[in-house]
Design a protein around this motif. Sequence first.
Motif, short mmCIF file in Angstrom:
data_model
loop_
_atom_site.label_atom_id
_atom_site.label_comp_id
_atom_site.label_asym_id
_atom_site.label_seq_id
_atom_site.Cartn_x
_atom_site.Cartn_y
_atom_site.Cartn_z
N VAL A 166 -32.70 -54.67 -32.02
CA VAL A 166 -31.44 -55.19 -31.68
C VAL A 166 -31.23 -56.53 -32.12
O VAL A 166 -32.05 -57.51 -31.65
N GLU A 167 -30.02 -56.77 -32.78
CA GLU A 167 -29.65 -57.95 -33.22
C GLU A 167 -29.47 -59.14 -32.08
O GLU A 167 -28.60 -58.50 -31.00
N SER A 168 -30.21 -59.99 -31.97
CA SER A 168 -30.12 -61.13 -30.91
C SER A 168 -29.17 -62.03 -31.03
O SER A 168 -29.58 -63.27 -31.01
N GLN A 199 -25.43 -59.00 -28.04
CA GLN A 199 -26.36 -58.24 -27.94
C GLN A 199 -27.56 -58.60 -27.54
O GLN A 199 -28.44 -57.69 -27.37
N GLU A 200 -28.02 -59.89 -27.53
CA GLU A 200 -28.99 -60.23 -26.72
C GLU A 200 -29.06 -59.84 -25.38
O GLU A 200 -30.00 -59.52 -24.70
N LEU A 254 -27.47 -57.53 -23.99
CA LEU A 254 -27.66 -56.05 -24.00
C LEU A 254 -28.97 -55.55 -24.26
O LEU A 254 -29.51 -54.82 -23.26
N ARG A 255 -29.79 -56.19 -25.07
CA ARG A 255 -31.18 -56.32 -25.22
C ARG A 255 -32.13 -56.35 -24.00
O ARG A 255 -32.86 -55.61 -23.43
N PRO A 259 -36.11 -58.31 -30.64
CA PRO A 259 -35.01 -59.10 -30.89
C PRO A 259 -35.01 -58.99 -32.52
O PRO A 259 -36.20 -59.47 -32.74
N THR A 290 -33.17 -61.47 -35.12
CA THR A 290 -32.13 -62.83 -35.33
C THR A 290 -32.03 -62.83 -36.85
O THR A 290 -33.02 -63.40 -37.67
N ASP A 297 -21.38 -53.09 -41.43
CA ASP A 297 -22.42 -52.88 -40.47
C ASP A 297 -23.59 -52.23 -41.00
O ASP A 297 -24.61 -52.58 -40.53
N ALA A 311 -27.17 -53.56 -40.67
CA ALA A 311 -28.20 -52.98 -40.15
C ALA A 311 -29.42 -52.66 -40.85
O ALA A 311 -30.56 -52.67 -40.41
#
Length: 120
Positions: free
Chosen positions: A6-8, A12-13, A15-16, A34, A36, A80, A84
């Motif tokens: 998960v992109e931190s 998004q952080e 959410l993670r 995470p 980054t 995206d 990703a």
Amino acid sequence: MLCWAVESVAFQEYLRTELVRQSALAGSAVPAVPVTPSTDKQLRIESLQPHMANRLILLHPSQQTLVEQFKFYPDVDHDDGPDALEMLYTLAMRRSRSNAATGIRSARRPDTPAIPWDRY
């Protein structure tokens, strides 16, 4: 080792961390790690090109949205998918090197039809 990347950054952080916390409370822990980004997005996406040209990264024909985003990159409204994929590839290579250092080996996947970068 399986994990969810998960992109931190920003929301998004949050959410993670909530995903990890809530899944642990529910008794089904999600191994979300995470990721980054450390460099410019365009440079990171373009860094995939040699790996795709050398057929180390292949896209399945059913991944039409991702194929289209690469086909018309950088002139696309959304990048995206390539972004990703770069983060996923970086994470996988990092874990692969870590596993090699500890003697852990991954099972090989059977060949599947895929589209190399140079056929877009």
